[in-house]
Design an enzyme around this catalytic site. Structure first.
Site, mmCIF file in Angstrom:
data_model
loop_
_atom_site.group_PDB
_atom_site.id
_atom_site.type_symbol
_atom_site.label_atom_id
_atom_site.label_comp_id
_atom_site.label_asym_id
_atom_site.label_seq_id
_atom_site.Cartn_x
_atom_site.Cartn_y
_atom_site.Cartn_z
ATOM 1 N N ASP A 195 0.819 -1.206 0.000
ATOM 2 C CA ASP A 195 0.000 0.000 0.000
ATOM 3 C C ASP A 195 0.856 1.261 0.000
ATOM 4 O O ASP A 195 2.071 1.217 0.205
ATOM 5 C CB ASP A 195 -0.914 0.010 1.227
ATOM 6 C CG ASP A 195 -1.959 -1.086 1.181
ATOM 7 O OD1 ASP A 195 -2.297 -1.532 0.067
ATOM 8 O OD2 ASP A 195 -2.442 -1.500 2.258
ATOM 9 N N TYR A 225 6.751 -9.791 7.063
ATOM 10 C CA TYR A 225 6.582 -8.355 7.268
ATOM 11 C C TYR A 225 7.133 -7.960 8.635
ATOM 12 O O TYR A 225 7.069 -8.737 9.589
ATOM 13 C CB TYR A 225 5.103 -7.959 7.205
ATOM 14 C CG TYR A 225 4.512 -7.931 5.820
ATOM 15 C CD1 TYR A 225 4.540 -6.769 5.057
ATOM 16 C CD2 TYR A 225 3.904 -9.062 5.282
ATOM 17 C CE1 TYR A 225 3.986 -6.734 3.785
ATOM 18 C CE2 TYR A 225 3.353 -9.041 4.003
ATOM 19 C CZ TYR A 225 3.393 -7.872 3.271
ATOM 20 O OH TYR A 225 2.844 -7.841 2.004
#
Length: 269
Positions: free
Chosen positions: A55, A111
């Site tokens: 994003d 992540y």
């Protein structure tokens, strides 16, 4: 030949990784460089595939892309980097089979989220993170994006403290939109004593309990890497790694100075 690349970027200046009209994205710069260097004619004709989109504002250290090219001798990090802005760099490459799919062939994704500040009960956050491991319906931890299923499997969550910084590592097979950032929000709320483990258990049962929570800010999230098992023999480019490290060291010094400047701008009675 089909080539895979490991890509890193500082996401602050980009509206995400996936190409979009009229805004700056990582793929917009990447495609421009690959075309200008005549490595590919177009993403479509090269069967370009990315391991996964990030994003707006999200960073990456180990994003993976793959494409076909008739000029594999040019598809190496230091040449591609010559056409990229300094906030994007390629640091490893590999020859892969023509059927290699950077997204579907991924075994897991890693992540890391960085939180600044004190006052978190780390032991509570670690205990809560154990409840998220395994296979669950993460509908309450996602933003609707037309996914057929919201069931995902998390392999590992690690919460550790480094000074006044808390780092949360999350590893899973795949992730929903905003899933990692909402997990961070949930763990932060528990760490602050705002919510407890019973609430988290409810959140993992969306059929009987629904609640929308805000995702943590994008700037703290980095895609650290994508794992393909033993399928790929990566060749790292030491020059590109060293050059990027030098540039990032300079950025760190600049940000430290800016942090001090901002401290001076805070009004003190």
């Amino acid at each position: 030949m089909r080539v895979a690349l490991k890509l890193a970027y500082i996401g602050t200046e980009f509206h995400g990784s996936q190409i979009q009209p009229s805004v700056e994205t990582v793929e917009k710069e990447l495609f421009k460089a690959l075309r200008n260097l005549r490595i590919i004619e177009s993403p479509k004709s090269a069967n370009y595939i990315c391991a996964g989109r990030t994003d707006a504002g999200v960073h990456a250290l180990g994003q993976v892309i793959a494409f076909d090219t008739d000029r594999p001798n040019l598809a190496i990090p230091r040449i591609i980097n010559s056409g990229l802005p300094p906030t994007i760099w390629v640091w490893a490459h590999a020859e892969v089979p023509y059927d290699f799919d950077a997204r579907r062939h991924a075994v897991s994704r890693h992540y890391r989220y960085v939180i600044s500040g004190e006052g978190y009960d780390i032991s509570k956050m670690r205990e809560a993170s154990k409840l998220l491991l395994g296979t669950h319906d993460f509908e309450n931890f996602s933003r609707s994006n037309g996914e057929k299923s919201t069931v995902r499997t998390l392999e590992r969550i690690n919460v550790r403290v480094d000074g006044d910084i808390t780092k949360i590592d999350v590893v899973g097979n795949s992730f929903l939109w905003n899933m990692v950032r909402k997990i961070v929000t949930a763990l932060s709320m528990i760490g602050k004593g705002v919510r407890d483990n019973d609430w988290l258990i409810q959140m993992l049962n969306p059929d009987i309990y629904e609640e929308g929570i805000e995702p943590a800010p994008a700037y703290g999230l980095t895609l650290m890497g994508v794992n393909y098992g033993e399928e790929i023999n990566w060749i790292e480019d030491n020059y590109s790694i060293r050059r990027a490290s030098d540039q990032n060291s300079k950025r760190i010094l600049r940000y430290r100075v800016m942090a001090e400047v901002l401290e001076e701008l805070i009004y003190h009675e």
